[in-house]
Design an enzyme around this catalytic site. Structure first.
Site, PDB file in Angstrom:
ATOM      1  N   SER A  24     -29.620  40.390 -13.943  1.00  0.00           N
ATOM      2  CA  SER A  24     -30.190  41.332 -14.919  1.00  0.00           C
ATOM      3  C   SER A  24     -30.825  42.568 -14.285  1.00  0.00           C
ATOM      4  O   SER A  24     -30.648  43.677 -14.809  1.00  0.00           O
ATOM      5  CB  SER A  24     -31.200  40.609 -15.823  1.00  0.00           C
ATOM      6  OG  SER A  24     -30.524  39.681 -16.626  1.00  0.00           O
ATOM      7  N   LYS A  73     -36.674  30.166 -23.373  1.00  0.00           N
ATOM      8  CA  LYS A  73     -36.258  30.919 -24.563  1.00  0.00           C
ATOM      9  C   LYS A  73     -36.917  30.417 -25.854  1.00  0.00           C
ATOM     10  O   LYS A  73     -37.219  31.204 -26.745  1.00  0.00           O
ATOM     11  CB  LYS A  73     -34.732  30.881 -24.713  1.00  0.00           C
ATOM     12  CG  LYS A  73     -33.996  31.737 -23.690  1.00  0.00           C
ATOM     13  CD  LYS A  73     -32.509  31.758 -23.975  1.00  0.00           C
ATOM     14  CE  LYS A  73     -31.772  32.536 -22.909  1.00  0.00           C
ATOM     15  NZ  LYS A  73     -30.335  32.627 -23.177  1.00  0.00           N
ATOM     16  N   ASP A 110     -28.013  37.223 -27.346  1.00  0.00           N
ATOM     17  CA  ASP A 110     -26.918  36.433 -26.762  1.00  0.00           C
ATOM     18  C   ASP A 110     -25.695  36.421 -27.684  1.00  0.00           C
ATOM     19  O   ASP A 110     -24.563  36.619 -27.243  1.00  0.00           O
ATOM     20  CB  ASP A 110     -27.366  34.992 -26.494  1.00  0.00           C
ATOM     21  CG  ASP A 110     -28.325  34.895 -25.318  1.00  0.00           C
ATOM     22  OD1 ASP A 110     -28.244  35.745 -24.418  1.00  0.00           O
ATOM     23  OD2 ASP A 110     -29.152  33.965 -25.315  1.00  0.00           O
ATOM     24  N   GLY A 137     -26.070  22.547 -27.874  1.00  0.00           N
ATOM     25  CA  GLY A 137     -27.389  22.794 -27.290  1.00  0.00           C
ATOM     26  C   GLY A 137     -27.903  24.169 -27.658  1.00  0.00           C
ATOM     27  O   GLY A 137     -27.393  24.830 -28.573  1.00  0.00           O
TER      28      GLY A 137
HETATM   29  P1  ATR Z   1     -28.027  24.875 -23.154  1.00  0.00           P
HETATM   30  O1  ATR Z   1     -29.346  25.533 -23.440  1.00  0.00           O
HETATM   31  O2  ATR Z   1     -27.303  25.430 -21.965  1.00  0.00           O
HETATM   32  O3  ATR Z   1     -27.153  24.800 -24.352  1.00  0.00           O
HETATM   33  P2  ATR Z   1     -28.680  22.131 -23.575  1.00  0.00           P
HETATM   34  O4  ATR Z   1     -29.453  22.480 -24.789  1.00  0.00           O
HETATM   35  O5  ATR Z   1     -29.236  21.106 -22.622  1.00  0.00           O
HETATM   36  O6  ATR Z   1     -28.402  23.399 -22.673  1.00  0.00           O
HETATM   37  O7  ATR Z   1     -27.221  21.665 -24.040  1.00  0.00           O
HETATM   38  C1  ATR Z   1     -26.212  21.312 -23.132  1.00  0.00           C
HETATM   39  C2  ATR Z   1     -24.912  21.093 -23.910  1.00  0.00           C
HETATM   40  O8  ATR Z   1     -23.858  20.791 -22.985  1.00  0.00           O
HETATM   41  C3  ATR Z   1     -24.969  19.918 -24.876  1.00  0.00           C
HETATM   42  O9  ATR Z   1     -24.122  20.196 -25.961  1.00  0.00           O
HETATM   43  C4  ATR Z   1     -24.402  18.772 -24.018  1.00  0.00           C
HETATM   44  O10 ATR Z   1     -23.872  17.687 -24.748  1.00  0.00           O
HETATM   45  P3  ATR Z   1     -24.877  16.534 -25.307  1.00  0.00           P
HETATM   46  O11 ATR Z   1     -25.578  17.131 -26.494  1.00  0.00           O
HETATM   47  O12 ATR Z   1     -23.981  15.424 -25.687  1.00  0.00           O
HETATM   48  O13 ATR Z   1     -25.799  16.211 -24.175  1.00  0.00           O
HETATM   49  C5  ATR Z   1     -23.308  19.501 -23.299  1.00  0.00           C
HETATM   50  N1  ATR Z   1     -22.856  18.876 -22.038  1.00  0.00           N
HETATM   51  C6  ATR Z   1     -23.534  18.818 -20.867  1.00  0.00           C
HETATM   52  N2  ATR Z   1     -22.780  18.221 -19.920  1.00  0.00           N
HETATM   53  C7  ATR Z   1     -21.600  17.896 -20.502  1.00  0.00           C
HETATM   54  C8  ATR Z   1     -20.385  17.275 -20.053  1.00  0.00           C
HETATM   55  N3  ATR Z   1     -20.258  16.866 -18.796  1.00  0.00           N
HETATM   56  N4  ATR Z   1     -19.366  17.130 -20.942  1.00  0.00           N
HETATM   57  C9  ATR Z   1     -19.492  17.559 -22.222  1.00  0.00           C
HETATM   58  N5  ATR Z   1     -20.598  18.141 -22.713  1.00  0.00           N
HETATM   59  C10 ATR Z   1     -21.639  18.332 -21.862  1.00  0.00           C
END
Ligand code: ATR
Length: 283
Positions: A24, A73, A110, A137
């Site tokens: 940034s 955030k 975003d 997420g």
């Molecule tokens: P962010 O702020 O980056 O969205 P987050 O709120 O922790 O981070 O969300 C991560 C997302 O990636 C979630 O949708 C998670 O799935 P779960 O809700 O089932 O945990 C997904 N995710 C993380 N690792 C993953 C993987 N190896 N395969 C599929 N989905 C994954």
């Protein structure tokens, strides 16, 4: 020579934890050169347990605003006195304005950055299209309202934990076209698949049906690839004959341009910065 208030150099930062590798500062400095706006922009690592204290200090020292990234955030959203529509719906903010009266305005650029990159830079249409969004997420929540505002025909949220996708779809149900479920619930073909899971960070790929991408459809990873290596999801798109495969570098630059516009009232031209990032000139 004294500096009048109209010539004061405005001060900004991006706050996160960790933050050292943020692009940034380079992006905003280049925007400043392109537009002739005077500003300083630096990285600031807030203690994980004292985001609010860091913001208080900046306000007291007369700073003008900040970008906010992981993991702050949601807290940025909470401390705001007023929020844009997109920030309000996202439950998270990436752009704060410190107003002269001491109040804080929050925006979330975003989703508008993603939409701008898709429609303007990549010529990917959203209106009346079928969109598959992977993940449920914060990253996905943050882009839902701007995507829905473009009036897709359908938006399906698929997530490893199906209940989270269902809850998110329920939350945004007013728009009618949105639904959610697990990866096993994905049905039909989609014109655009957006990966908003953190799977790419681990080099992993959500389990997608082989036939879920329409012929010539687009695959967009909100993560960005390195100069030499596509993400696992981008490779999936290439293997499934996608008409277009892109990473999230354009989203990064466009969300920054929207934040710049919130602070300075000018939306900078973005292709110079995007090309510079790709070529390693801006880093
Ligand atoms: P962010 O702020 O980056 O969205 P987050 O709120 O922790 O981070 O969300 C991560 C997302 O990636 C979630 O949708 C998670 O799935 P779960 O809700 O089932 O945990 C997904 N995710 C993380 N690792 C993953 C993987 N190896 N395969 C599929 N989905 C994954």
């Amino acid at each position: 020579m004294s500096v009048s208030s109209s010539e004061k150099i405005k001060r900004f930062a991006v706050i996160g934890h960790p933050i050292a590798h943020s692009k940034s500062p380079s992006i905003h400095s280049t925007f400043a050169q392109l537009t002739g706006v005077q500003l300083s922009y630096e990285t600031l690592e807030a203690p994980v347990d004292d985001f609010k204290g860091t913001i208080d200090q900046l306000q007291k020292a007369g700073w003008d605003g900040c970008n906010v990234t992981v993991p702050f955030k949601e807290q940025a959203w909470q401390i705001a006195d007023e929020r844009s529509l997109f920030a309000g719906r996202a439950g998270a903010a990436n752009t704060l304005v410190f107003r002269d009266d001491g109040s804080i305005y929050a925006d979330n650029t975003d989703g508008s950055g993603l939409v701008r990159d898709l429609q303007h830079n990549l010529q990917v249409e959203l209106k009346n299209k079928r969109i598959l969004l992977l993940g449920a997420g914060g990253a996905v929540r943050g882009v839902l309202e701007p995507l829905l505002a473009e009036k897709p025909a359908a938006l399906f949220i698929a997530n490893r934990t199906a209940a989270k996708a269902l809850a998110l779809a329920e939350d945004f149900a007013g728009a009618g076209v949105i639904s959610g479920g697990g990866f096993g619930d994905i049905e039909g073909e989609f014109d655009l698949i957006i990966n908003g899971t953190a799977a790419s960070l681990q080099g992993e790929l959500p389990p997608l049906p082989d036939d879920c991408l329409a012929e010539g459809g687009a695959c967009y990873d909100m993560m960005y690839a390195t100069a030499t290596q596509s993400t696992a999801f981008m490779l999936w798109g290439e293997q499934h004959s996608a008409g277009l495969v892109a990473d999230g570098m354009g989203m990064l630059v466009e969300q920054a341009a929207d934040a710049f516009n919130v602070w300075h009232g000018i939306r900078p031209e973005t292709l110079t910065v995007l090309a510079g990032l790709r070529e390693g000139i801006v880093s």
